[in-house]
Every structure is written in C-alpha cells, then in structure tokens.
Design a protein around this motif. Structure first.
Motif, PDB file in Angstrom:
ATOM      1  N   ALA A   1      56.950   7.135  28.900  1.00 47.27           N
ATOM      2  CA  ALA A   1      55.712   6.853  28.174  1.00 47.27           C
ATOM      3  C   ALA A   1      55.167   5.466  28.514  1.00 47.27           C
ATOM      4  N   PHE A   2      56.049   4.489  28.635  1.00 45.16           N
ATOM      5  CA  PHE A   2      55.607   3.157  29.066  1.00 45.16           C
ATOM      6  C   PHE A   2      55.041   3.220  30.488  1.00 45.16           C
ATOM      7  N   ARG A   3      55.721   3.941  31.360  1.00 48.05           N
ATOM      8  CA  ARG A   3      55.266   4.045  32.746  1.00 48.05           C
ATOM      9  C   ARG A   3      53.893   4.716  32.819  1.00 48.05           C
ATOM     10  N   ALA A   4      53.635   5.657  31.923  1.00 45.43           N
ATOM     11  CA  ALA A   4      52.344   6.341  31.875  1.00 45.43           C
ATOM     12  C   ALA A   4      51.263   5.479  31.230  1.00 45.43           C
ATOM     13  N   GLY A   5      51.631   4.290  30.769  1.00 51.72           N
ATOM     14  CA  GLY A   5      50.643   3.392  30.160  1.00 51.72           C
ATOM     15  C   GLY A   5      50.311   3.722  28.731  1.00 51.72           C
ATOM     16  N   GLY A   6      51.230   4.373  28.021  1.00 47.26           N
ATOM     17  CA  GLY A   6      50.960   4.731  26.632  1.00 47.26           C
ATOM     18  C   GLY A   6      50.743   3.549  25.718  1.00 47.26           C
ATOM     19  N   HIS A   7      51.172   2.374  26.141  1.00 50.62           N
ATOM     20  CA  HIS A   7      51.024   1.153  25.332  1.00 50.62           C
ATOM     21  C   HIS A   7      49.828   0.317  25.779  1.00 50.62           C
ATOM     22  N   THR A   8      48.993   0.866  26.653  1.00 50.48           N
ATOM     23  CA  THR A   8      47.793   0.155  27.106  1.00 50.48           C
ATOM     24  C   THR A   8      46.544   0.866  26.585  1.00 50.48           C
ATOM     25  N   ALA A   9      45.421   0.161  26.641  1.00 52.33           N
ATOM     26  CA  ALA A   9      44.141   0.721  26.183  1.00 52.33           C
ATOM     27  C   ALA A   9      43.038   0.217  27.113  1.00 52.33           C
ATOM     28  N   PRO A  10      42.962   0.755  28.334  1.00 50.70           N
ATOM     29  CA  PRO A  10      41.968   0.268  29.300  1.00 50.70           C
ATOM     30  C   PRO A  10      40.536   0.327  28.777  1.00 50.70           C
TER      31      PRO A  10
END
Length: 250
Positions: free
Chosen positions: A219-228
């Motif tokens: 999930a981190f690798r998929a960018g689940g903690h980002t909000a582009p």
C-alpha cells in the motif's frame, strides 16, 4: 476571543498551533502529560482533564503516539468534552489511514470514527508526513554505513508550519466534518529524499533500495499515503533542509 484547548500542545505540531492561535489573541490552554497547569495523561483522564476543558469552546486534538494508547485517550477526551459542552473538536489525522493497513494508521482511522460518532461538532484534517518526521527517520537509517530505504516507496512530505496554519484556521471556523487533505508540494521517491538529506548534512552513504513484503508495504509502494491531487503545500523538502542544516552542514 475564543478559549481553545490544544492537546499535545508541546509537540512538533501542537506547539505551532498554540503559538498561531495566541498570536491571534485567543486564550489557549496547552494540555500535555508533563506541562502544568494542564498536565494530564489523556490515556488515564481524571479530574485534571475536566478542569482543563472547563469553559473551552474548541479542542484541537494533536496528541498522538505510535507507541499506542490513542484510542483510549480519545475516549477519555471525547467523554470529557461532552461533559464540558465543547462546541467543536478538531482532529489531525494522516493521509491514507483508510488505504494503508499499517497499525498506527489503523489506530488513527479508529479515532477518526470515534470523533465522527461523538455527538460533538467535529472537523478532521488529514495531512501527509511532516518534513521533520522524514528527517528523523533518515537520521536513524544513516547511522549505518549503508542507508537502506524501502524500494519503490514514494512520499509527499509537508511543512509542519503549514499544517499548523491550516489547523488554526479550522479551529476558528465552524465544524466542517472531513475537510480536504493537506499534502506537500512534491511526490518524491524515498531514495531521492535520502540523497537530499545526505547532501544537506554532508554525509556520504550509499543509498540502497530494499524490497519489503506485506500488505502495508504494497500500500505504501502504491502511494496510498500520498495525495497528488492535494499538493497544496508550498515548502519543498530541500527548502526545509536548508533552513535546518544550512549549506553542507554536518
């Protein structure tokens, strides 16, 4: 003038929130475990919590610990806030708590739900990781001869002062429910952040990307903690590093 209680008010974020609100002329009470006159451990509550909340109109809940206890702390705070007739409780959470199955994120999501179901007027703001947190992590990793970072993981760090400014604005407004996320200006690979840190501190370390395993890592690798789509922060990681370490500081 509004009377506002800031939990975790001596921490990295809470201290700045309290300073900003005081600069605007509001009465601010700082609650922390060890700082009088409102020295209260939220995990145990007690009479000190009721005294801290007496006459308070708004609570900004910044107190949190990855070591545990957040849910019990929230239960005690929400119950005391209801008893005190608090009008507005504002909670700072983390982008991705509903997408990344990381234990601390699950706890933050559980507290969000408790706030929503509390019966109080509420606001929840989610932010990405602070620049300070990224540097703290990299400082620990850089103690080894090789700086190992999780392979393929992006990050979108944000300036803590910008989060504090937004929280102060929200604290002075009406309860707004879940508001738009606040994310840093750039989505970066974690190894690029590590190299920027090494340059700023004058350290020399090979940066090695290490693949990890598990649902949280995916999930981190998929960018689940980002909000582009919410890259509204202004200060970049390099600007933060320059302020903190200067040019080539060690």
């Amino acid at each position: 003038m509004t009377t506002i209680l800031v939990t975790g008010g001596t921490g990295t974020l809470g201290r700045l929130v309290a300073e900003r609100l005081r600069a605007d002329g509001h009465e601010v009470r700082v609650l922390s475990r060890r700082t009088p006159p409102y020295a209260v451990d939220l995990r145990t509550g007690g009479a000190g919590l009721d005294a801290a909340l007496a006459g308070v109109e708004t609570v900004v809940h910044c107190a949190s610990s990855p070591k545990g206890g957040d849910e019990q702390a929230a239960r005690n705070l929400l119950a005391a806030a209801r008893r005190a007739g608090v009008d507005h409780l504002l909670y700072i959470s983390i982008v991705g708590v509903d997408r990344v199955p990381f234990p601390y994120y699950r706890t933050k999501l559980a507290v969000e739900r408790m706030v929503e179901e509390s019966g109080l007027g509420w606001t929840v703001l989610r932010a990405t990781q602070f620049h300070d947190l990224v540097v703290t992590l990299l400082q620990g990793l850089a103690k080894s001869p090789v700086l190992a970072v999780p392979a393929g993981v992006p990050d979108q760090p944000v300036e803590v002062a910008e989060v504090a400014e937004r929280l102060a604005e929200l604290a002075l407004a009406a309860p707004a429910g879940r508001v738009p996320d606040l994310a840093g200006p750039e989505v970066r690979t974690f190894d690029s952040l590590a190299r920027a840190y090494l340059r700023a501190t004058g350290r020399r370390r090979p940066v090695v990307r290490v693949p990890l395993f598990g649902k949280a890592y995916r999930a981190f690798r998929a960018g689940g903690h980002t909000a582009p789509e919410r890259a509204v922060g202004k200060a970049t990681f390099e600007e933060y590093l320059e302020r903190r370490f200067g040019q080539g500081a060690r």
